[in-house]
Design a protein around this motif. Sequence first.
Motif, PDB file in Angstrom:
ATOM      1  N   LEU A  17     -10.096 -71.094 -11.928  1.00  0.00           N
ATOM      2  CA  LEU A  17     -10.255 -69.932 -12.789  1.00  0.00           C
ATOM      3  C   LEU A  17     -10.054 -70.422 -14.214  1.00  0.00           C
ATOM      4  O   LEU A  17      -9.014 -70.995 -14.544  1.00  0.00           O
ATOM      5  N   ILE A  18     -11.052 -70.204 -15.058  1.00  0.00           N
ATOM      6  CA  ILE A  18     -11.073 -70.811 -16.391  1.00  0.00           C
ATOM      7  C   ILE A  18     -11.136 -69.720 -17.455  1.00  0.00           C
ATOM      8  O   ILE A  18     -12.031 -68.866 -17.417  1.00  0.00           O
ATOM      9  N   ASN A  19     -10.206 -69.735 -18.380  1.00  0.00           N
ATOM     10  CA  ASN A  19     -10.240 -68.828 -19.525  1.00  0.00           C
ATOM     11  C   ASN A  19     -11.329 -69.320 -20.475  1.00  0.00           C
ATOM     12  O   ASN A  19     -11.208 -70.393 -21.066  1.00  0.00           O
ATOM     13  N   ALA A  20     -12.398 -68.527 -20.604  1.00  0.00           N
ATOM     14  CA  ALA A  20     -13.545 -68.984 -21.394  1.00  0.00           C
ATOM     15  C   ALA A  20     -13.237 -69.034 -22.887  1.00  0.00           C
ATOM     16  O   ALA A  20     -13.777 -69.871 -23.605  1.00  0.00           O
ATOM     17  N   ALA A  21     -12.388 -68.142 -23.355  1.00  0.00           N
ATOM     18  CA  ALA A  21     -12.058 -68.130 -24.780  1.00  0.00           C
ATOM     19  C   ALA A  21     -11.189 -69.323 -25.154  1.00  0.00           C
ATOM     20  O   ALA A  21     -11.347 -69.912 -26.233  1.00  0.00           O
ATOM     21  N   GLU A  22     -10.282 -69.701 -24.239  1.00  0.00           N
ATOM     22  CA  GLU A  22      -9.355 -70.799 -24.528  1.00  0.00           C
ATOM     23  C   GLU A  22      -9.812 -72.135 -23.955  1.00  0.00           C
ATOM     24  O   GLU A  22      -9.170 -73.164 -24.188  1.00  0.00           O
ATOM     25  N   HIS A  23     -10.897 -72.116 -23.175  1.00  0.00           N
ATOM     26  CA  HIS A  23     -11.471 -73.345 -22.615  1.00  0.00           C
ATOM     27  C   HIS A  23     -10.450 -74.123 -21.780  1.00  0.00           C
ATOM     28  O   HIS A  23     -10.345 -75.341 -21.879  1.00  0.00           O
ATOM     29  N   LYS A  24      -9.705 -73.394 -20.940  1.00  0.00           N
ATOM     30  CA  LYS A  24      -8.720 -74.093 -20.110  1.00  0.00           C
ATOM     31  C   LYS A  24      -8.607 -73.431 -18.746  1.00  0.00           C
ATOM     32  O   LYS A  24      -8.849 -72.223 -18.582  1.00  0.00           O
ATOM     33  N   ILE A  25      -8.236 -74.233 -17.750  1.00  0.00           N
ATOM     34  CA  ILE A  25      -8.013 -73.734 -16.398  1.00  0.00           C
ATOM     35  C   ILE A  25      -6.686 -72.978 -16.375  1.00  0.00           C
ATOM     36  O   ILE A  25      -5.652 -73.496 -16.796  1.00  0.00           O
ATOM     37  N   ILE A  26      -6.740 -71.731 -15.869  1.00  0.00           N
ATOM     38  CA  ILE A  26      -5.523 -70.923 -15.844  1.00  0.00           C
ATOM     39  C   ILE A  26      -4.954 -70.765 -14.438  1.00  0.00           C
ATOM     40  O   ILE A  26      -3.810 -70.358 -14.280  1.00  0.00           O
TER      41      ILE A  26
END
Length: 304
Positions: A17-26
Amino acid sequence: MNGMLVVVNKSDNSVSLINAAEHKIINTLPTGKGPHELIVSDDGKWAVSTDFVGGDSLTVFDLSTQKVSRTINLEKYPGPHGIKFLKDQKRVAFTSGKSQNLVIANIHSGEIEVAINTQQQTTHMVAISGKEDFAFTTNIRSNSISKISLANNSLLKQIKTEAMPEAINITNDGKQIWYGANEKGLVTVIDAETEAQLAQFDGFSFPYRVLFSHSEKIAMVPDFQLHEVRFFDTKTFKELGKLILEEEAGPQGITLHPTLDIAFLSLNLKNKIVAIDIASRKVIAEYPTGNNPDGVGFVSANSK
């Protein structure tokens, strides 16, 4: 592009699951063994992976809680691969290549509602018409597309194809079927009713998937072995251009942003996803994944 990407990692037996705004896997959640494809419901609440290589299951994810909701065992229908949500967003239609079936399951109850035998070998990907009256499956080893009635859950006919068909999509109006054939690297467009060939494009090595823009004026085809994406006009059947990806990118799963003409493409050999602006045919963002990403979906931040 606020929202969340959901992608299967083939080698990790997981989804990221990837936060698209922060460009990181959450978050990272487990799947069954060998996940390949993934779909997200229209409301963004649910995702389902097909656990293809030895998993013989569907994994259902509750995206609101970021947890696995259930695993649907497919002992009778092994090798699940291509998958689509039906309009009610409670049921999915998926292929079982090993049992030669198109299967419909309720993701909340886990019930298998019906299985329609394609009578063909290696039934792999599925496309469903906008009215949800017909489903079409590619059958790799039989060199065919099966046309199935979803009104009465019956096999209607076999459509002969070029050798080793895999990728398939159908326009919402149900008029054009686009499919990729791997043996000779061809993408063919046929009339869904008459089966007449409307266009054919060569020069591919492995035309992995077909995705349409929101207007369906543009068709995109990522080539897994040539590491590029080609763009075509669905009205004139002219090639509009191509996007050359980085060396040995291995493009695979591709999905469309819910409202924007942006495509999200898994780079299987680079362990990342790229966002592509369809109009300019340029990469505009990158996101990290696990190992060997493929099927991918996107959830808008305002999904409820």
